[in-house]
Design a protein around this motif. Sequence first.
Motif, PDB file in Angstrom:
ATOM      1  N   ARG A 223      -1.121  20.485   2.514  1.00 56.20           N
ATOM      2  CA  ARG A 223      -0.015  19.730   3.137  1.00 56.20           C
ATOM      3  C   ARG A 223       0.477  20.403   4.411  1.00 56.20           C
ATOM      4  NH1 ARG A 223       4.209  19.712  -1.615  1.00 56.20           N
ATOM      5  NH2 ARG A 223       3.616  21.908  -1.423  1.00 56.20           N
ATOM      6  N   MET A 224       0.404  21.730   4.458  1.00 56.29           N
ATOM      7  CA  MET A 224       0.831  22.530   5.616  1.00 56.29           C
ATOM      8  C   MET A 224       2.284  22.232   6.009  1.00 56.29           C
ATOM      9  SD  MET A 224      -2.535  23.087   8.002  1.00 56.29           S
ATOM     10  CE  MET A 224      -2.433  21.535   8.851  1.00 56.29           C
ATOM     11  N   THR A 225       3.155  22.210   4.999  1.00 59.39           N
ATOM     12  CA  THR A 225       4.564  21.903   5.242  1.00 59.39           C
ATOM     13  C   THR A 225       5.495  23.068   4.904  1.00 59.39           C
ATOM     14  OG1 THR A 225       4.713  20.938   3.012  1.00 59.39           O
ATOM     15  CG2 THR A 225       4.249  19.431   4.838  1.00 59.39           C
ATOM     16  N   SER A 226       4.961  24.241   4.600  1.00 58.22           N
ATOM     17  CA  SER A 226       5.794  25.366   4.172  1.00 58.22           C
ATOM     18  C   SER A 226       6.651  25.890   5.324  1.00 58.22           C
ATOM     19  CB  SER A 226       4.918  26.503   3.639  1.00 58.22           C
ATOM     20  OG  SER A 226       4.202  27.104   4.708  1.00 58.22           O
ATOM     21  N   ASP A 227       7.638  26.716   4.961  1.00 60.86           N
ATOM     22  CA  ASP A 227       8.514  27.304   5.981  1.00 60.86           C
ATOM     23  C   ASP A 227       7.728  28.148   6.977  1.00 60.86           C
ATOM     24  OD1 ASP A 227      10.686  26.105   4.809  1.00 60.86           O
ATOM     25  OD2 ASP A 227      11.388  27.899   3.760  1.00 60.86           O
ATOM     26  N   SER A 228       6.779  28.956   6.479  1.00 60.39           N
ATOM     27  CA  SER A 228       6.021  29.809   7.401  1.00 60.39           C
ATOM     28  C   SER A 228       5.109  28.973   8.291  1.00 60.39           C
ATOM     29  CB  SER A 228       5.214  30.864   6.631  1.00 60.39           C
ATOM     30  OG  SER A 228       4.257  30.274   5.774  1.00 60.39           O
ATOM     31  N   MET A 229       4.608  27.848   7.784  1.00 67.99           N
ATOM     32  CA  MET A 229       3.809  26.954   8.620  1.00 67.99           C
ATOM     33  C   MET A 229       4.657  26.389   9.761  1.00 67.99           C
ATOM     34  SD  MET A 229       0.556  26.301   7.928  1.00 67.99           S
ATOM     35  CE  MET A 229      -0.639  26.590   6.629  1.00 67.99           C
ATOM     36  N   ALA A 231       7.559  27.696  10.963  1.00 64.39           N
ATOM     37  CA  ALA A 231       8.062  28.750  11.844  1.00 64.39           C
ATOM     38  C   ALA A 231       6.986  29.295  12.768  1.00 64.39           C
ATOM     39  CB  ALA A 231       8.662  29.882  11.009  1.00 64.39           C
ATOM     40  N   LEU A 232       5.729  29.275  12.312  1.00 66.95           N
ATOM     41  CA  LEU A 232       4.636  29.881  13.075  1.00 66.95           C
ATOM     42  C   LEU A 232       3.644  28.827  13.565  1.00 66.95           C
ATOM     43  CD1 LEU A 232       4.208  32.955  10.721  1.00 66.95           C
ATOM     44  CD2 LEU A 232       4.909  33.058  13.122  1.00 66.95           C
ATOM     45  N   ALA A 233       4.129  27.626  13.784  1.00 67.19           N
ATOM     46  CA  ALA A 233       3.251  26.534  14.226  1.00 67.19           C
ATOM     47  C   ALA A 233       2.582  26.828  15.564  1.00 67.19           C
ATOM     48  CB  ALA A 233       4.041  25.232  14.315  1.00 67.19           C
ATOM     49  N   ASP A 234       3.225  27.668  16.387  1.00 69.63           N
ATOM     50  CA  ASP A 234       2.666  28.010  17.694  1.00 69.63           C
ATOM     51  C   ASP A 234       2.063  29.414  17.720  1.00 69.63           C
ATOM     52  OD1 ASP A 234       3.448  25.550  18.817  1.00 69.63           O
ATOM     53  OD2 ASP A 234       5.475  26.298  19.156  1.00 69.63           O
ATOM     54  N   ASN A 235       1.790  29.976  16.553  1.00 66.11           N
ATOM     55  CA  ASN A 235       1.173  31.294  16.481  1.00 66.11           C
ATOM     56  C   ASN A 235      -0.123  31.313  17.288  1.00 66.11           C
ATOM     57  OD1 ASN A 235      -1.022  33.038  14.843  1.00 66.11           O
ATOM     58  ND2 ASN A 235       0.970  34.024  14.662  1.00 66.11           N
ATOM     59  N   PRO A 239      -2.672  28.725  15.399  1.00 68.94           N
ATOM     60  CA  PRO A 239      -1.659  27.689  15.590  1.00 68.94           C
ATOM     61  C   PRO A 239      -1.959  26.459  14.741  1.00 68.94           C
ATOM     62  CG  PRO A 239      -3.163  27.700  17.436  1.00 68.94           C
ATOM     63  CD  PRO A 239      -3.547  28.871  16.567  1.00 68.94           C
ATOM     64  N   ARG A 240      -0.946  25.640  14.560  1.00 69.46           N
ATOM     65  CA  ARG A 240      -1.107  24.461  13.720  1.00 69.46           C
ATOM     66  C   ARG A 240      -2.198  23.529  14.238  1.00 69.46           C
ATOM     67  NH1 ARG A 240       1.925  21.863   9.789  1.00 69.46           N
ATOM     68  NH2 ARG A 240       1.285  19.695   9.487  1.00 69.46           N
ATOM     69  N   ASP A 241      -2.269  23.332  15.556  1.00 73.17           N
ATOM     70  CA  ASP A 241      -3.285  22.406  16.059  1.00 73.17           C
ATOM     71  C   ASP A 241      -4.690  22.913  15.783  1.00 73.17           C
ATOM     72  OD1 ASP A 241      -3.239  24.459  17.937  1.00 73.17           O
ATOM     73  OD2 ASP A 241      -2.983  23.143  19.675  1.00 73.17           O
ATOM     74  N   ARG A 242      -4.864  24.225  15.763  1.00 69.31           N
ATOM     75  CA  ARG A 242      -6.186  24.774  15.435  1.00 69.31           C
ATOM     76  C   ARG A 242      -6.494  24.557  13.945  1.00 69.31           C
ATOM     77  NH1 ARG A 242      -9.134  28.043  18.747  1.00 69.31           N
ATOM     78  NH2 ARG A 242     -10.931  29.104  17.839  1.00 69.31           N
ATOM     79  N   MET A 243      -5.490  24.735  13.090  1.00 68.83           N
ATOM     80  CA  MET A 243      -5.704  24.488  11.667  1.00 68.83           C
ATOM     81  C   MET A 243      -6.049  23.022  11.414  1.00 68.83           C
ATOM     82  SD  MET A 243      -2.993  26.944   9.660  1.00 68.83           S
ATOM     83  CE  MET A 243      -1.585  26.724  10.747  1.00 68.83           C
ATOM     84  N   GLU A 244      -5.362  22.115  12.098  1.00 72.22           N
ATOM     85  CA  GLU A 244      -5.681  20.700  11.950  1.00 72.22           C
ATOM     86  C   GLU A 244      -7.103  20.416  12.426  1.00 72.22           C
ATOM     87  OE1 GLU A 244      -4.136  18.429  10.449  1.00 72.22           O
ATOM     88  OE2 GLU A 244      -2.008  18.971  10.347  1.00 72.22           O
ATOM     89  N   VAL A 280      -0.959  39.028   1.684  1.00 69.93           N
ATOM     90  CA  VAL A 280      -0.322  38.120   2.642  1.00 69.93           C
ATOM     91  C   VAL A 280       0.185  38.905   3.838  1.00 69.93           C
ATOM     92  CG1 VAL A 280       0.319  36.321   0.989  1.00 69.93           C
ATOM     93  CG2 VAL A 280       1.828  38.287   1.307  1.00 69.93           C
ATOM     94  N   ALA A 281       0.182  38.238   5.003  1.00 73.07           N
ATOM     95  CA  ALA A 281       0.646  38.833   6.256  1.00 73.07           C
ATOM     96  C   ALA A 281       1.868  38.062   6.747  1.00 73.07           C
ATOM     97  CB  ALA A 281      -0.458  38.806   7.307  1.00 73.07           C
ATOM     98  N   GLY A 282       2.915  38.788   7.166  1.00 74.64           N
ATOM     99  CA  GLY A 282       4.201  38.183   7.459  1.00 74.64           C
ATOM    100  C   GLY A 282       4.237  37.293   8.673  1.00 74.64           C
ATOM    101  N   HIS A 283       3.317  37.474   9.627  1.00 77.48           N
ATOM    102  CA  HIS A 283       3.273  36.627  10.813  1.00 77.48           C
ATOM    103  C   HIS A 283       2.001  35.787  10.825  1.00 77.48           C
ATOM    104  CE1 HIS A 283       6.915  37.941  13.064  1.00 77.48           C
ATOM    105  NE2 HIS A 283       6.845  38.849  12.113  1.00 77.48           N
ATOM    106  N   ASP A 284       1.630  35.389   9.644  1.00 76.52           N
ATOM    107  CA  ASP A 284       0.530  34.469   9.402  1.00 76.52           C
ATOM    108  C   ASP A 284       1.141  33.177   8.869  1.00 76.52           C
ATOM    109  OD1 ASP A 284      -1.667  33.064   8.464  1.00 76.52           O
ATOM    110  OD2 ASP A 284      -2.394  34.665   7.159  1.00 76.52           O
ATOM    111  N   PRO A 285       0.801  32.014   9.432  1.00 74.20           N
ATOM    112  CA  PRO A 285       1.329  30.765   8.872  1.00 74.20           C
ATOM    113  C   PRO A 285       1.037  30.592   7.385  1.00 74.20           C
ATOM    114  CG  PRO A 285       0.265  30.354  10.984  1.00 74.20           C
ATOM    115  CD  PRO A 285      -0.031  31.786  10.624  1.00 74.20           C
ATOM    116  N   LEU A 286       0.027  31.301   6.867  1.00 76.71           N
ATOM    117  CA  LEU A 286      -0.352  31.181   5.454  1.00 76.71           C
ATOM    118  C   LEU A 286       0.443  32.107   4.531  1.00 76.71           C
ATOM    119  CD1 LEU A 286      -4.225  30.937   5.923  1.00 76.71           C
ATOM    120  CD2 LEU A 286      -2.640  29.073   5.404  1.00 76.71           C
ATOM    121  N   TRP A 287       1.448  32.811   5.053  1.00 72.08           N
ATOM    122  CA  TRP A 287       2.284  33.693   4.223  1.00 72.08           C
ATOM    123  C   TRP A 287       2.820  32.950   3.000  1.00 72.08           C
ATOM    124  CZ3 TRP A 287       4.427  38.693   3.888  1.00 72.08           C
ATOM    125  CH2 TRP A 287       5.628  38.813   3.194  1.00 72.08           C
TER     126      TRP A 287
END
Length: 343
Positions: A223-229, A231-235, A239-244, A280-287
């Motif tokens: 779903r990729m709807t978590s808080d870390s996703m 907060a870090l959508a532009d990591n 980034p989110r667009d790369r995951m999509e 888990v890594a704290g600045h990873d959208p997958l945290w």
Amino acid sequence: MGKLGIFGGLVRLLLPAGAIGMLYGGRLPEVAGRRIDPKAQALLDLIVAVRGPNPLTTVADSRVQMAGFVEKFDLPGPAEVRREAGELPGAEGYRAARVYYPPAAKPAATLLYFHGGGWVQGSIDTHDALCAKLAAQAGVRVISYDYRLAPEDRFPAAPDDVLAAYLGLVSGEEELRADPAKLVVGGDSAGANLAAGLMHDLVAGGHPLPAGQILVYPAVDGRMTSDSMQALADNALLPRDRMEWYLDNYLPAGHDRQDPRFSPLFSDHLAGQPPALILVAGHDPLWDDGQAYASRLHGAGVEVEVAEYPGQIHGFLNLTKVQPEGTVAIAGLARWLSGRLHG
């Protein structure tokens, strides 16, 4: 940013963490109280400089980029680890495997490993150093398996391959064989997704279970709807667009993103699974994916240990030349692996 900016970013990345922190003047980003490691931020800034304003690329180029990134920024595996070519079954024929034997390896103790790379990229070669380090430090045989990649072979090709490989390995009928009681299954990122999905398939099918599972920054919730996703959508690294883009290449059109073979967080076969180590890594959208999955496993009665690296980014175990904490994390995985298989 031009070549001068890239060169400056590389020079900054190679400085000690304390010096990099001073250059940022205390302005390092935080997410939910997790401040990023200075060297991790320097790497993200370098990635932005290299990729430019349009980070998406072709599948072929993405594979070359990942391989080059790891080659430049990862320390090699120990020379004393012996490597041999092998093979294990896949769903549509045999697939390549690479087997790692450290000098003190006990043949009965094995880690079956699935590499990361968004189901689209990555290979036995990109994860060669990581697998060799785990073999050497844990004193176990490591088998790295070459499952099929998308978009040439979309879901469920990869989970079907890893299920066939595991069943072949424990059947006793292949040249490569392992006792499930002395076997741990693991992977990172997309490889961790496949390892977690494999546990679902094994319990659902009533198959023999391994002694443990290692899930390194696992992707378990499509779903990729978590808080870390959010907060870090532009990591810069993931980034989110790369995951999509990964999912567009991996999943058939219209496929249910909560299918437990793709999103193991929604599995109804968590009870009875083997003990798990989740990193888990704290600045990873997958945290949050890793944290949520640990909570669900624990709630199902599974023994779970969570290894948290709050200042780190996705993929840091393959970047040990510039992310020293990756070496620390690998040592932690090896200790847990040794305890499961030698204890």
